[in-house]
Design a protein around this motif. Structure first.
Motif, PDB file in Angstrom:
ATOM      1  N   PHE A  73       5.578 -10.927   0.080  1.00  0.00           N
ATOM      2  CA  PHE A  73       5.533 -10.639   1.507  1.00  0.00           C
ATOM      3  C   PHE A  73       6.722 -11.267   2.218  1.00  0.00           C
ATOM      4  CE2 PHE A  73       4.439 -12.152   5.765  1.00  0.00           C
ATOM      5  CZ  PHE A  73       4.177 -10.949   6.395  1.00  0.00           C
ATOM      6  N   ALA A  74       7.036 -12.517   1.872  1.00  0.00           N
ATOM      7  CA  ALA A  74       8.152 -13.215   2.512  1.00  0.00           C
ATOM      8  C   ALA A  74       9.462 -12.487   2.248  1.00  0.00           C
ATOM      9  CB  ALA A  74       8.231 -14.657   2.016  1.00  0.00           C
ATOM     10  N   GLN A  75       9.640 -12.029   0.994  1.00  0.00           N
ATOM     11  CA  GLN A  75      10.871 -11.318   0.662  1.00  0.00           C
ATOM     12  C   GLN A  75      10.942 -10.000   1.427  1.00  0.00           C
ATOM     13  OE1 GLN A  75      10.915 -10.925  -3.568  1.00  0.00           O
ATOM     14  NE2 GLN A  75      11.178 -13.104  -3.931  1.00  0.00           N
ATOM     15  N   SER A  76       9.795  -9.284   1.498  1.00  0.00           N
ATOM     16  CA  SER A  76       9.780  -8.013   2.221  1.00  0.00           C
ATOM     17  C   SER A  76      10.012  -8.252   3.702  1.00  0.00           C
ATOM     18  CB  SER A  76       8.438  -7.303   2.011  1.00  0.00           C
ATOM     19  OG  SER A  76       8.233  -7.031   0.646  1.00  0.00           O
ATOM     20  N   TYR A  77       9.380  -9.318   4.223  1.00  0.00           N
ATOM     21  CA  TYR A  77       9.511  -9.682   5.630  1.00  0.00           C
ATOM     22  C   TYR A  77      10.973  -9.936   5.972  1.00  0.00           C
ATOM     23  CZ  TYR A  77       8.919 -12.552   9.835  1.00  0.00           C
ATOM     24  OH  TYR A  77       9.002 -13.071  11.108  1.00  0.00           O
ATOM     25  N   ASP A  78      11.628 -10.719   5.139  1.00  0.00           N
ATOM     26  CA  ASP A  78      13.031 -11.037   5.378  1.00  0.00           C
ATOM     27  C   ASP A  78      13.905  -9.798   5.286  1.00  0.00           C
ATOM     28  OD1 ASP A  78      13.251 -14.390   3.961  1.00  0.00           O
ATOM     29  OD2 ASP A  78      12.576 -13.657   5.900  1.00  0.00           O
ATOM     30  N   ALA A  79      13.520  -8.849   4.431  1.00  0.00           N
ATOM     31  CA  ALA A  79      14.353  -7.674   4.217  1.00  0.00           C
ATOM     32  C   ALA A  79      14.241  -6.680   5.358  1.00  0.00           C
ATOM     33  CB  ALA A  79      13.967  -6.994   2.907  1.00  0.00           C
ATOM     34  N   LEU A  80      13.197  -6.810   6.197  1.00  0.00           N
ATOM     35  CA  LEU A  80      12.991  -5.848   7.266  1.00  0.00           C
ATOM     36  C   LEU A  80      14.090  -5.931   8.322  1.00  0.00           C
ATOM     37  CD1 LEU A  80       9.130  -6.080   7.845  1.00  0.00           C
ATOM     38  CD2 LEU A  80      10.398  -4.244   6.725  1.00  0.00           C
TER      39      LEU A  80
ATOM     40  N   LEU B  77      26.149 -12.676  12.616  1.00  0.00           N
ATOM     41  CA  LEU B  77      26.810 -13.478  13.640  1.00  0.00           C
ATOM     42  C   LEU B  77      28.319 -13.291  13.599  1.00  0.00           C
ATOM     43  CD1 LEU B  77      24.795 -16.800  13.209  1.00  0.00           C
ATOM     44  CD2 LEU B  77      24.448 -15.024  14.938  1.00  0.00           C
ATOM     45  N   LYS B  78      28.974 -13.692  14.665  1.00  0.00           N
ATOM     46  CA  LYS B  78      30.437 -13.632  14.714  1.00  0.00           C
ATOM     47  C   LYS B  78      31.069 -14.478  13.625  1.00  0.00           C
ATOM     48  CE  LYS B  78      31.586 -12.442  19.476  1.00  0.00           C
ATOM     49  NZ  LYS B  78      32.240 -12.905  20.733  1.00  0.00           N
ATOM     50  N   THR B  79      30.351 -15.492  13.180  1.00  0.00           N
ATOM     51  CA  THR B  79      30.856 -16.368  12.126  1.00  0.00           C
ATOM     52  C   THR B  79      30.883 -15.664  10.769  1.00  0.00           C
ATOM     53  OG1 THR B  79      28.612 -17.209  11.736  1.00  0.00           O
ATOM     54  CG2 THR B  79      29.992 -18.426  13.299  1.00  0.00           C
ATOM     55  N   GLY B  80      30.221 -14.491  10.696  1.00  0.00           N
ATOM     56  CA  GLY B  80      30.146 -13.763   9.435  1.00  0.00           C
ATOM     57  C   GLY B  80      28.843 -13.995   8.693  1.00  0.00           C
ATOM     58  N   ASP B  81      28.015 -14.920   9.182  1.00  0.00           N
ATOM     59  CA  ASP B  81      26.734 -15.213   8.542  1.00  0.00           C
ATOM     60  C   ASP B  81      25.730 -14.089   8.806  1.00  0.00           C
ATOM     61  OD1 ASP B  81      27.563 -17.737   7.586  1.00  0.00           O
ATOM     62  OD2 ASP B  81      27.200 -18.614   9.557  1.00  0.00           O
ATOM     63  N   THR B  82      24.948 -13.744   7.797  1.00  0.00           N
ATOM     64  CA  THR B  82      23.858 -12.790   7.930  1.00  0.00           C
ATOM     65  C   THR B  82      22.542 -13.533   7.759  1.00  0.00           C
ATOM     66  OG1 THR B  82      25.209 -10.983   7.039  1.00  0.00           O
ATOM     67  CG2 THR B  82      22.819 -10.677   7.025  1.00  0.00           C
ATOM     68  N   LEU B  83      21.677 -13.437   8.762  1.00  0.00           N
ATOM     69  CA  LEU B  83      20.406 -14.156   8.771  1.00  0.00           C
ATOM     70  C   LEU B  83      19.256 -13.156   8.775  1.00  0.00           C
ATOM     71  CD1 LEU B  83      21.323 -16.777  11.524  1.00  0.00           C
ATOM     72  CD2 LEU B  83      21.625 -16.983   9.053  1.00  0.00           C
ATOM     73  N   TYR B  84      18.214 -13.455   7.994  1.00  0.00           N
ATOM     74  CA  TYR B  84      17.096 -12.528   7.835  1.00  0.00           C
ATOM     75  C   TYR B  84      15.845 -13.064   8.513  1.00  0.00           C
ATOM     76  CZ  TYR B  84      20.079 -10.302   4.395  1.00  0.00           C
ATOM     77  OH  TYR B  84      21.130  -9.675   3.784  1.00  0.00           O
ATOM     78  N   GLY B  85      15.036 -12.168   9.036  1.00  0.00           N
ATOM     79  CA  GLY B  85      13.791 -12.530   9.691  1.00  0.00           C
ATOM     80  C   GLY B  85      13.400 -11.471  10.694  1.00  0.00           C
ATOM     81  N   LYS B  86      12.392 -11.749  11.496  1.00  0.00           N
ATOM     82  CA  LYS B  86      11.929 -10.791  12.506  1.00  0.00           C
ATOM     83  C   LYS B  86      12.811 -10.885  13.742  1.00  0.00           C
ATOM     84  CE  LYS B  86       7.939  -9.606  15.409  1.00  0.00           C
ATOM     85  NZ  LYS B  86       8.159  -8.156  15.210  1.00  0.00           N
TER      86      LYS B  86
END
Length: 205
Positions: free
Chosen positions: A22-29, A34-43
């Motif tokens: 569930f956590a993996q699916s949740y994060d993938a949704l 960010l401008k820094t180039g970072d990609t963050l996962y979550g709701k």
């Protein structure tokens, strides 16, 4: 180990596996970039729905799988994905009141513009976006169809509400592809997706 203990062990393992999945699916949704180039996962939360009044939040909210929330200023975010749609941020040099008027061209201008997130409808040599907004005091979501060639630093408005395609504007914009301009003028193409597909399949060398 008794049969009952084995059952409990299997149940616990299954439970942890389900939580992990569930956590993996949740994060993938949802995610944001960010401008820094970072990609963050979550709701992702980017608008407020009170059931009466709708508005965009001043900060994009990201809640991770552990329930921890962090807020980001809109101009810190290059793009985000939620509800199976991607939104990309652009500096447009029109105020929100002007964006809904008749002006067919919107310059990308990070010095004089306001920051807007455009919904990505399709990407290609010619890309199709939508600008969404709510009229003040209304709960109906409005949208504006915008087109952008790969190298252009501006968008062209493709439609005019219930009146359909802005045929004169589009014919001029695609004058480098006479067959497309002709099909638009002769009303052989009536949808934005048709224009985009024709350009990307027939006008790109």
């Amino acid at each position: 180990m008794t049969g009952n203990m084995i059952f409990k062990s299997v149940l616990i393992i299954s439970l942890y596996t389900s939580i992990g999945s569930f956590a993996q699916s949740y994060d993938a949704l949802d995610y944001l970039v960010l401008k820094t180039g970072d990609t963050l996962y979550g709701k992702i939360e980017y608008k407020k729905d009170t059931g009466v009044n709708y508005k965009y939040l001043n900060k994009i909210r990201l809640t991770n799988a552990l329930g921890k929330q962090k807020r980001y200023k809109r101009d810190q975010v290059v793009a985000f994905s939620t509800n199976n749609f991607i939104y990309e941020g652009f500096w447009l040099n029109q105020e929100s009141e002007s964006l809904v008027l008749l002006n067919p061209r919107y310059e990308i201008d990070d010095k004089n513009g306001g920051y807007y997130f455009l919904k990505v409808m399709s990407k290609g040599t010619l890309s199709y976006y939508q600008l969404e907004w709510w009229e003040q005091g209304e709960s109906l979501l409005m949208s504006m169809d915008l087109l952008k060639k790969e190298k252009d630093q501006f968008f062209i408005r493709a439609t005019q509400g219930l009146f359909g395609l802005k045929r004169k504007v589009l014919s001029s914009y695609f004058n480098g592809c006479p067959s497309l301009a002709q099909k638009i003028q002769q009303k052989q193409l009536n949808q934005v997706f048709q224009v985009v597909d024709y350009y990307n399949n027939n006008c790109v060398k």
